[in-house]
Design an enzyme around this catalytic site. Structure first.
Site, mmCIF file in Angstrom:
data_model
loop_
_atom_site.group_PDB
_atom_site.id
_atom_site.type_symbol
_atom_site.label_atom_id
_atom_site.label_comp_id
_atom_site.label_asym_id
_atom_site.label_seq_id
_atom_site.Cartn_x
_atom_site.Cartn_y
_atom_site.Cartn_z
ATOM 1 N N SER A 107 0.879 -1.193 0.202
ATOM 2 C CA SER A 107 0.029 -0.075 0.049
ATOM 3 C C SER A 107 0.794 1.263 -0.092
ATOM 4 O O SER A 107 0.451 2.334 -0.333
ATOM 5 C CB SER A 107 -0.838 0.036 1.342
ATOM 6 O OG SER A 107 -0.349 0.030 2.548
ATOM 7 N N HIS A 115 -5.625 -3.724 -2.593
ATOM 8 C CA HIS A 115 -5.501 -2.803 -3.685
ATOM 9 C C HIS A 115 -5.160 -3.417 -4.994
ATOM 10 O O HIS A 115 -5.137 -2.738 -6.036
ATOM 11 C CB HIS A 115 -4.044 -1.866 -3.542
ATOM 12 C CG HIS A 115 -3.842 -1.179 -2.142
ATOM 13 N ND1 HIS A 115 -4.574 0.275 -2.044
ATOM 14 C CD2 HIS A 115 -3.705 -1.331 -0.733
ATOM 15 C CE1 HIS A 115 -4.475 0.709 -0.787
ATOM 16 N NE2 HIS A 115 -3.931 -0.062 0.018
ATOM 17 N N LYS A 146 -12.081 0.485 -1.622
ATOM 18 C CA LYS A 146 -11.106 1.225 -2.560
ATOM 19 C C LYS A 146 -11.666 1.454 -3.982
ATOM 20 O O LYS A 146 -12.361 1.981 -4.353
ATOM 21 C CB LYS A 146 -9.547 0.269 -2.473
ATOM 22 C CG LYS A 146 -9.153 0.391 -0.893
ATOM 23 C CD LYS A 146 -7.910 -0.288 -0.745
ATOM 24 C CE LYS A 146 -7.244 -0.035 0.720
ATOM 25 N NZ LYS A 146 -8.113 -0.184 1.731
#
Length: 394
Positions: free
Chosen positions: A183, A211, A243
């Site tokens: 990240s 992610h 996200k």
């Protein structure tokens, strides 16, 4: 000793070291152009990679559900009491079908999911082998388990294999734990090698793909699809929904046995209220959009490559990353803060990341790109960065 006596000096020290954290106040929807702390700026700090956080389709689905009055807002209880609504149930099935796994299990946050997996699955005598740069939630989850916790240097597969050999010699069940996309650095764990090592040494493989889910792979299924791999029965995947999905929450994906074990033994699952029913509905709508987001993923990749090419032309030190996370390495915390502040004055929101989130002397700007950013906005950012670079030395 009072709370003030203990913490006031620590807070002052953090301030003096340029490490104090403050919450920016947002006055607008999550989108490329935002009102933050009363300033209109172009936002390059969000994890809303596909631009779904302000999706009209998701808003419409929620409004229609409210009109039908089939859902309350609050779930009212834990999943194991009366909180497991039909929207939760259908969402878990739809996520499992999409990822090609037997089952998934919802959690309110990715942090909770990462705490739950290691605490529930790993026992005394087992060994957790974790990448040195894993997310804080993975580190905390490992510490909550009864297993031995050992870390290997970042992405060092030779070091990992030596530790796997040791655990095998000690007749210890090993779990390899890694971020899929890291990240703060944006680099990708070598899952092809990790899977081979896990299978060779009968280790379990636990991947936090927060992610990667939604952004990587032809269909956005994350790091496993990116490498052309299928998870096996000893693979555990965590995906977060705040996200690329633009909503909130997380899930664990894997085998039927894995999910049942978590339902029975994972304290962060058993003893917490289920996420709101309407959030589960929003995620179901977001999943439809993610499945149909090939064009957005292509645009995102074009934005990434365009930014990297432009940044290299002006001499910025970038980390090796082909993901939306593009760190600009600056070293000192005060330098990172100065660059971030200068960007704000120029109309851009780019967060400074400092220790302890990253190692000492590796402070950086963590710039993130979205499919909704335009080339013009990226050009404007590069122009501002070039001006700041001319007046602020790292």
């Amino acid at each position: 000793m009072s709370i003030k006596q203990r913490f006031a000096p620590l807070l002052q020290q953090r301030e003096s070291e340029h490490l104090y954290r403050r919450r920016p106040l947002v006055f607008s929807p999550q989108q490329p152009v935002m009102q933050i702390n009363g300033i209109e700026c172009i936002n390059f700090s969000s994890n809303d990679y596909l631009g779904l956080a302000n999706s009209p389709q998701i808003k419409t689905a929620l409004l229609n559900e409210l009109k039908n009055s089939e859902s309350s807002y609050g779930s009212g209880a834990a999943h194991l009491v009366t909180g497991h609504h039909i929207h939760h149930h259908l969402l878990e099935d739809e996520l499992a079908d999409w990822l090609g796994v037997e089952r998934t299990l919802l959690f309110s946050t990715g942090y909770m999911a990462n705490l739950a997996v290691q605490q529930a699955l790993m026992q005394a005598g087992d060994t957790i082998l974790a990448d040195k740069l894993n997310h804080a939630s993975l580190i905390d989850g490992a510490k909550l388990s009864e297993a031995d916790f050992k870390r290997y240097p970042h992405l060092d597969m030779h070091a990992l294999e030596r530790r796997l050999q040791q655990t095998q010699a000690n007749n210890s069940q090993a779990m390899i734990v890694t971020d899929g996309v890291f990240s703060m650095d944006g680099d990708i764990a070598p899952l092809d090698t990790l899977q081979k090592l896990a299978q060779k040494y009968q280790a379990w493989l636990f991947v936090d793909d927060a992610h990667g889910i939604g952004t990587l792979g032809e269909e956005g299924k994350g790091c496993f699809e990116y490498f052309g791999l299928q998870p096996d029965e000893n693979t555990i995947i965590v995906g977060t929904l705040g996200k690329a999905f633009g909503t909130s929450g997380a899930f664990v994906a894997g085998s039927q046995t894995l999910i049942e074990a978590l339902i029975q033994f994972a304290r962060p699952y058993i003893y917490t209220t289920a996420m709101p029913q309407l959030n589960a509905l929003a995620i179901r709508e977001a999943l439809k959009l993610v499945k149909d987001a090939k064009a957005s993923r292509e645009t995102l990749q074009k934005n990434i490559q365009y930014f990297r090419a432009g940044a290299q032309k002006i001499g910025l030190e970038l980390w090796q990353s082909d993901t939306p996370i593009q760190p600009i390495m600056l070293g000192k915390s005060e330098t990172a803060m100065a660059w971030s502040d200068a960007l704000k004055q120029a109309g851009f929101w780019v967060s400074a990341i400092r220790p302890p989130t990253v190692p000492k002397n590796q402070a950086r700007l963590r710039l993130t790109l979205s499919a909704n950013h335009t080339i013009e906005q990226i050009d404007q950012l590069l122009t501002a960065l070039a001006k700041i670079q001319a007046t602020h030395t790292p």
